[in-house]
Design a protein around this motif. Structure first.
Motif, short mmCIF file in Angstrom:
data_model
loop_
_atom_site.label_atom_id
_atom_site.label_comp_id
_atom_site.label_asym_id
_atom_site.label_seq_id
_atom_site.Cartn_x
_atom_site.Cartn_y
_atom_site.Cartn_z
N HIS A 106 35.91 -46.45 -40.49
CA HIS A 106 34.64 -45.98 -41.06
C HIS A 106 34.72 -44.52 -41.53
O HIS A 106 33.71 -43.92 -41.86
N PHE A 107 35.92 -43.97 -41.57
CA PHE A 107 36.11 -42.57 -41.94
C PHE A 107 37.34 -42.47 -42.83
O PHE A 107 38.35 -43.11 -42.59
N VAL A 108 37.23 -41.61 -43.86
CA VAL A 108 38.37 -41.37 -44.74
C VAL A 108 38.29 -39.96 -45.32
O VAL A 108 37.20 -39.43 -45.53
N MET A 109 39.45 -39.37 -45.54
CA MET A 109 39.58 -38.10 -46.26
C MET A 109 40.54 -38.32 -47.42
O MET A 109 41.39 -39.20 -47.36
N TRP A 110 40.40 -37.49 -48.45
CA TRP A 110 41.31 -37.55 -49.59
C TRP A 110 41.20 -36.25 -50.38
O TRP A 110 40.20 -35.56 -50.32
N PRO A 111 42.26 -35.91 -51.13
CA PRO A 111 42.22 -34.69 -51.92
C PRO A 111 41.38 -34.88 -53.19
O PRO A 111 41.38 -35.97 -53.78
N VAL A 112 40.66 -33.84 -53.57
CA VAL A 112 39.90 -33.85 -54.82
C VAL A 112 40.17 -32.54 -55.54
O VAL A 112 40.44 -31.51 -54.92
N ALA A 113 40.09 -32.59 -56.85
CA ALA A 113 40.26 -31.38 -57.64
C ALA A 113 39.13 -30.41 -57.36
O ALA A 113 37.98 -30.82 -57.14
N GLU A 114 39.44 -29.14 -57.37
CA GLU A 114 38.40 -28.13 -57.19
C GLU A 114 37.30 -28.35 -58.22
O GLU A 114 37.59 -28.56 -59.40
N GLY A 115 36.06 -28.36 -57.77
CA GLY A 115 34.92 -28.58 -58.67
C GLY A 115 34.47 -30.03 -58.76
O GLY A 115 33.39 -30.31 -59.25
N HIS A 116 35.30 -30.97 -58.29
CA HIS A 116 34.93 -32.39 -58.35
C HIS A 116 33.95 -32.73 -57.23
O HIS A 116 34.14 -32.31 -56.09
N ARG A 117 32.92 -33.49 -57.57
CA ARG A 117 31.93 -33.96 -56.60
C ARG A 117 32.02 -35.49 -56.58
O ARG A 117 31.54 -36.15 -57.49
N PRO A 118 32.64 -36.06 -55.57
CA PRO A 118 32.84 -37.51 -55.55
C PRO A 118 31.51 -38.26 -55.43
O PRO A 118 30.57 -37.78 -54.81
N THR A 119 31.48 -39.43 -56.01
CA THR A 119 30.33 -40.31 -55.88
C THR A 119 30.51 -41.16 -54.62
O THR A 119 31.63 -41.28 -54.10
N LEU A 120 29.44 -41.78 -54.18
CA LEU A 120 29.54 -42.67 -53.03
C LEU A 120 30.45 -43.85 -53.35
O LEU A 120 31.26 -44.26 -52.52
N ASP A 121 30.36 -44.38 -54.57
CA ASP A 121 31.24 -45.49 -54.94
C ASP A 121 32.71 -45.08 -54.88
O ASP A 121 33.56 -45.84 -54.40
N GLU A 122 33.02 -43.89 -55.37
CA GLU A 122 34.39 -43.39 -55.31
C GLU A 122 34.84 -43.27 -53.86
O GLU A 122 35.95 -43.69 -53.50
#
Length: 150
Positions: A106-122
């Motif tokens: 029920h938990f996950v982490m992942w790298p995102v580009a600076e400035g990116h705001r992930p969506t819930l679907d993502e």
């Protein structure tokens, strides 16, 4: 530079207006506010902003008791400090009072580009990736992160 996104999902034992989850709901703004003031905090997915609701209005699969927390941090150390070394840790230790036991990841982490705001679907797709493939550089948990990012 990359940042670190995290998604944590859970299913409340009762609807958000039920007395069984009242203490959890009453402290959402306090704990979220603490997180937002932490060094390294970048962004948090939020609901309407109504006091005491946090992000509980954003449903997963249409289930009003299935709630999520989606945030972005500058790095693992910042997220780790908030999760494990603040008042958040005491509330996390009491999660069984307010949340059903979830048998799957029920938990996950992942790298995102600076400035990116992930969506819930993502974020949910990253969780599905971790459930399917285990820990990888694209979707991972604390042990993998500590071994590979620290």
């Amino acid at each position: 530079m990359t940042h670190l996104a995290e998604l944590n999902v859970g299913r409340l034992v009762a609807p958000t207006d039920d007395p069984r989850v009242a203490e959890f709901m009453a402290n959402l703004d306090r704990i979220n506010g603490l997180g937002k003031r932490m060094p390294g905090f970048v962004w948090m997915m939020e609901g309407s902003g109504a006091p005491g609701t946090g992000n509980t209005e954003v449903k997963i699969g249409g289930d009003p008791q299935f709630v999520s927390n989606l945030t972005v941090w500058q790095d693992l150390a910042s997220l780790d400090a908030f999760v494990h070394r603040t008042l958040h840790a005491r509330f996390m230790g009491r999660r069984r009072e307010w949340f059903e036991m979830i048998t799957e990841l029920h938990f996950v982490m992942w790298p995102v580009a600076e400035g990116h705001r992930p969506t819930l679907d993502e974020a949910l797709s990253r969780l599905d990736l971790r459930r399917r493939d285990g820990d990888t550089a694209q979707a991972f948990g604390w042990d993998w992160a500590r071994a590979n990012l620290a």
